[in-house]
Design an enzyme around this catalytic site. Sequence first.
Site, PDB file in Angstrom:
ATOM      1  CE  LYS A 184     -55.765-104.927 -47.117  1.00  0.00           C
ATOM      2  NZ  LYS A 184     -56.590-106.093 -47.561  1.00  0.00           N
ATOM      3  N   GLY A 237     -50.406-114.945 -51.151  1.00  0.00           N
ATOM      4  CA  GLY A 237     -51.698-114.896 -51.816  1.00  0.00           C
ATOM      5  C   GLY A 237     -51.600-115.418 -53.232  1.00  0.00           C
ATOM      6  CB  SER A 238     -53.930-115.151 -56.042  1.00  0.00           C
ATOM      7  OG  SER A 238     -53.991-113.770 -56.345  1.00  0.00           O
ATOM      8  CB  THR A 239     -49.773-116.435 -59.236  1.00  0.00           C
ATOM      9  OG1 THR A 239     -49.190-117.537 -58.519  1.00  0.00           O
ATOM     10  CG2 THR A 239     -48.805-115.984 -60.310  1.00  0.00           C
ATOM     11  N   GLY A 242     -49.969-111.166 -56.711  1.00  0.00           N
ATOM     12  CA  GLY A 242     -48.530-111.044 -56.506  1.00  0.00           C
ATOM     13  C   GLY A 242     -47.825-110.391 -57.680  1.00  0.00           C
ATOM     14  CD  GLU A 259     -46.773-119.284 -49.737  1.00  0.00           C
ATOM     15  OE1 GLU A 259     -47.265-119.746 -50.794  1.00  0.00           O
ATOM     16  OE2 GLU A 259     -47.350-119.282 -48.659  1.00  0.00           O
ATOM     17  CB  CYS A 293     -50.398-122.262 -51.604  1.00  0.00           C
ATOM     18  SG  CYS A 293     -49.429-121.943 -50.118  1.00  0.00           S
ATOM     19  CD  GLU A 391     -53.412-121.742 -55.685  1.00  0.00           C
ATOM     20  OE1 GLU A 391     -52.834-122.223 -54.702  1.00  0.00           O
ATOM     21  OE2 GLU A 391     -53.304-120.549 -56.030  1.00  0.00           O
TER      22      GLU A 391
END
Length: 486
Positions: A184, A237-239, A242, A259, A293, A391
């Site tokens: 995806k 991707g973003s925290t 995630g 990650e 990142c 971030e």
Amino acid sequence: MSDDARQLFIGGEWVEPDGGHYPVLDPATEDVVGYAPEASRDQVYRAAAAAREAFGAWSRTRPEERAAILDRAAGLMQRDFAPNAELARAETGATTATARGMQVAVGVSRFRRYAKGALEPVEQALVPQVNEAGPMGRAGVFGALAVRQPVGVVTCVTSYNNPWANPAGKVAPALAMGNTVVVKPAPQDPLSVFRMAEALEEAGVPRGVVNVVTGSAPAVGEAAVDSPDVDMVSFTGSTAVGQRIAEVCGRHMKRQLMELGGKGAAIVFDDADLASAVAGIGTTFSFYSGQICTAPTRVLVQRGIHDQLVEQLAAYAGFLKVGDPSARDTVVGPVISAAHRDRVESYVELGRKEGASIVAGGERPPLDRGFYVAPTLLAECTNAMRVAREEIFGPVVVVIPFDDEEEGVALANDSEYGLLDYVWSGDVARAFRVARRLRAGGVGVNTIGRNMEAPFGGFKKSGVGRDVGSYALHAYSELQSIVWPG
């Protein structure tokens, strides 16, 4: 197959999407690059079911056959290198050099690496154990093997900042280990992943082993995660996203590899080679417009050289040409979308309100079209500011002074993130001593370079698990113990 209106790849077939198509924009021109399919939730579930059906046979395929398919796929991606790189450049806004050297070329090399990885041993003999007679049976010497087995069906949710290297870093090791996959891609630039799927199809990957579903709606990604046929989710991707994926995985005991975000600290001591430090930190401005990142976005500089470093970084930022990423002399292209440009600009304004001094950048480049952000340097910052803690994911660097080693380490570790940090010092012993104290998954000592066999991943909110090199093969496997009497 044309990139104008793509189809989904499900069970070895190219399938019309239930939800029609949505436009993919070139961030540099705002023109339409092509149209990506909008999958329905049912189609995502069908993709996962196809992967489940294909898993048994693929997991039993000889490693040599899996290796041959991955190697052939790499060759086909290389055969179409020029059009693949041009598509990557168009849908990401990366410069031509980045699209060629860091996106497509790295994607190809990762498929070649895991073609070899498919042949790595999956069995490890353990030291025999002598057992006395007792409730567990007669006395004897027991041998044991630790065997790596494929996890099953892996959903690979990939990031927008590298539509070749990031999917390749998930798909290739997962397939090498005998897993099947549902890919995806990020909604902003999914077209390159269909080129990857075409190469795998032409290379002879069996039906259902690789499936690609796309969509601009969150429901597509949600279905790819919560499908009962999915055993593992690999996400970059973003925290924030995630964490939501991890909650679903936790409820259903799905394996996960995460990650996530980063706020890389670059500790620059007063004996550092400033030219090296400036060039390394400057990649936050120049490499994919800071949308990475691992970027050294939070510069911690010893007070004695603070003004000198700020001056040199400002000069470096001002020297970089911002503009058309297809032009040979362009260094900084656009960010991925108008929404992301607005987000980055809002952080720069926030920094101004928090008391930071804008030493370079801070204003939108005077270009008629495209989602451009000027390389921006914020000085006179503290570690408590939001621009230093959150971030930004753009070409923005914040500078924070420190007095001594203890304070530098404390500031670096005072973060929710811990992906990749950096240390610059002429005293290599000190640099390694400091590196060992940093709560980060990786540390660069006097370099931003990477060893592509070293484990990659983060501490704290920067992720769960490790990949790259053989560690990626381990990430997409389960350990099984086999014990027998000698």
